[in-house]
Design an enzyme around this catalytic site. Structure first.
Site, mmCIF file in Angstrom:
data_model
loop_
_atom_site.group_PDB
_atom_site.id
_atom_site.type_symbol
_atom_site.label_atom_id
_atom_site.label_comp_id
_atom_site.label_asym_id
_atom_site.label_seq_id
_atom_site.Cartn_x
_atom_site.Cartn_y
_atom_site.Cartn_z
ATOM 1 N N ASN A 10 44.953 -86.159 -50.902
ATOM 2 C CA ASN A 10 45.009 -84.708 -51.120
ATOM 3 C C ASN A 10 46.040 -84.277 -52.161
ATOM 4 O OD1 ASN A 10 42.934 -83.906 -49.217
ATOM 5 N ND2 ASN A 10 44.361 -84.602 -47.644
ATOM 6 N N TYR A 22 53.689 -76.638 -51.809
ATOM 7 C CA TYR A 22 53.694 -77.720 -52.797
ATOM 8 C C TYR A 22 53.860 -77.237 -54.244
ATOM 9 C CZ TYR A 22 52.022 -80.318 -48.756
ATOM 10 O OH TYR A 22 51.919 -80.887 -47.513
ATOM 11 N N ALA A 76 49.715 -87.911 -46.197
ATOM 12 C CA ALA A 76 49.528 -87.896 -44.731
ATOM 13 C C ALA A 76 49.628 -89.294 -44.125
ATOM 14 C CB ALA A 76 48.183 -87.270 -44.382
ATOM 15 N N HIS A 79 52.741 -90.752 -42.061
ATOM 16 C CA HIS A 79 52.996 -90.538 -40.634
ATOM 17 C C HIS A 79 52.067 -91.337 -39.723
ATOM 18 C CE1 HIS A 79 55.031 -87.328 -42.670
ATOM 19 N NE2 HIS A 79 53.879 -86.812 -43.067
ATOM 20 N N ASP A 86 52.708 -102.414 -43.618
ATOM 21 C CA ASP A 86 52.566 -103.879 -43.631
ATOM 22 C C ASP A 86 52.312 -104.402 -45.042
ATOM 23 O OD1 ASP A 86 53.008 -104.072 -40.932
ATOM 24 O OD2 ASP A 86 50.914 -104.373 -40.378
ATOM 25 N N GLU A 97 60.215 -94.190 -51.531
ATOM 26 C CA GLU A 97 59.256 -93.244 -50.936
ATOM 27 C C GLU A 97 59.647 -91.837 -51.383
ATOM 28 O OE1 GLU A 97 59.857 -93.135 -46.728
ATOM 29 O OE2 GLU A 97 58.239 -91.705 -46.353
ATOM 30 N N LEU A 100 57.170 -84.347 -51.791
ATOM 31 C CA LEU A 100 57.444 -83.066 -52.462
ATOM 32 C C LEU A 100 58.188 -82.125 -51.527
ATOM 33 C CD1 LEU A 100 53.884 -82.650 -53.990
ATOM 34 C CD2 LEU A 100 55.979 -82.956 -55.328
ATOM 35 N N SER A 101 57.726 -82.079 -50.290
ATOM 36 C CA SER A 101 58.314 -81.144 -49.323
ATOM 37 C C SER A 101 59.358 -81.858 -48.468
ATOM 38 C CB SER A 101 57.205 -80.564 -48.428
ATOM 39 O OG SER A 101 56.604 -81.599 -47.667
ATOM 40 N N ARG A 106 59.590 -79.695 -41.363
ATOM 41 C CA ARG A 106 58.246 -79.148 -41.131
ATOM 42 C C ARG A 106 57.787 -79.461 -39.700
ATOM 43 N NH1 ARG A 106 54.433 -80.606 -46.028
ATOM 44 N NH2 ARG A 106 53.133 -79.108 -44.878
ATOM 45 N N ARG A 110 55.332 -84.584 -38.800
ATOM 46 C CA ARG A 110 55.680 -85.071 -40.152
ATOM 47 C C ARG A 110 57.069 -85.697 -40.186
ATOM 48 N NH1 ARG A 110 51.644 -82.853 -43.493
ATOM 49 N NH2 ARG A 110 50.891 -80.888 -42.677
HETATM 50 O O1 CA2 Z 1 55.583 -83.433 -49.082
HETATM 51 C C1 CA2 Z 1 54.837 -84.350 -49.408
HETATM 52 O O2 CA2 Z 1 54.843 -84.838 -50.539
HETATM 53 C C2 CA2 Z 1 53.803 -84.887 -48.418
HETATM 54 O O3 CA2 Z 1 53.736 -86.308 -48.575
HETATM 55 C C3 CA2 Z 1 52.485 -84.245 -48.786
HETATM 56 C C4 CA2 Z 1 51.353 -84.550 -47.819
HETATM 57 C C5 CA2 Z 1 51.789 -84.311 -46.363
HETATM 58 O O4 CA2 Z 1 50.758 -84.765 -45.497
HETATM 59 C C6 CA2 Z 1 53.072 -85.017 -46.033
HETATM 60 O O5 CA2 Z 1 53.435 -84.706 -44.705
HETATM 61 C C7 CA2 Z 1 54.187 -84.603 -46.970
HETATM 62 C C8 CA2 Z 1 50.158 -83.655 -48.107
HETATM 63 C C9 CA2 Z 1 49.648 -83.721 -49.492
HETATM 64 C C10 CA2 Z 1 48.574 -82.697 -49.633
HETATM 65 O O6 CA2 Z 1 48.827 -81.953 -50.774
HETATM 66 C C11 CA2 Z 1 48.140 -80.800 -50.962
HETATM 67 C C12 CA2 Z 1 48.389 -80.144 -52.112
HETATM 68 C C13 CA2 Z 1 47.757 -78.968 -52.360
HETATM 69 C C14 CA2 Z 1 46.861 -78.450 -51.448
HETATM 70 C C15 CA2 Z 1 46.610 -79.116 -50.286
HETATM 71 C C16 CA2 Z 1 47.250 -80.308 -50.028
#
Ligand code: CA2
Length: 147
Positions: A10, A22, A76, A79, A86, A97, A100-101, A106, A110
């Site tokens: 995603n 994001y 995702a 988690h 592995d 690692e 972005l967030s 959160r 997460r």
């Molecule tokens: O904060 C991050 O970089 C995450 O790895 C982003 C993942 C999330 O599942 C992690 O918990 C934290 C989600 C990426 C999805 O990015 C999107 C961007 C725009 C619209 C929808 C999803």
């Protein structure tokens, strides 16, 4: 020094939805930034994005002997994926690692990261800038001859 940069599921939707979490910049902007930052600090970066866990595992395995380090935002799968953890352990390369967030601030689900159990460094909550920091960390770590 060759670095494999992996972005998980995603993240290709960046800039299209959820700009409050994001940001407004697109995935293409992110990839351009990563390539420019890598070049600036003398790294040869290869970019890979996939929405599929097994494909990410295959790509990590394929890094053995071809790359000196891995920068990964498992999205995702962070988690949930013992398979990605592995694969990273099996290959044994230095791993940073990045998220972005700020995953620690959160939802509860997460807060745990399987990948953190192997990664030498985790950077979260710094947006695109986190990837720049991660590249610099890998360069220093590999340059110092650390495993
Ligand atoms: O904060 C991050 O970089 C995450 O790895 C982003 C993942 C999330 O599942 C992690 O918990 C934290 C989600 C990426 C999805 O990015 C999107 C961007 C725009 C619209 C929808 C999803």
């Amino acid at each position: 020094m060759r670095i494999l940069v992996i972005n998980g599921p995603n993240l290709n939707m960046l800039g299209i939805r959820e700009p409050d979490i994001y940001g407004k910049r697109t995935f293409h902007d992110l990839e351009e930034s990563i390539l420019a930052w890598a070049e600036e600090i003398g790294l040869d970066a290869e970019l890979y994005q996939s929405n599929h866990e097994g494909d990410i595992v295959d790509r990590i395995q394929g890094a053995l002997g071809r790359f000196d380090g891995i920068l990964i935002n498992p999205a995702a799968y962070t988690h949930t994926s013992v398979a990605i953890l592995d694969a990273l352990k099996a290959v044994g390369l230095p791993v940073c690692e990045v998220h972005l967030s700020d995953i620690s601030g959160r939802e509860e689900f997460r807060r745990f990261s399987y990948v953190s159990l192997y990664a030498g460094k985790t950077i979260a909550g710094k947006g695109f800038e986190g990837y720049r920091e991660g590249l610099a960390w890998l360069r220093d770590r590999i340059g110092a001859g650390a495993p």
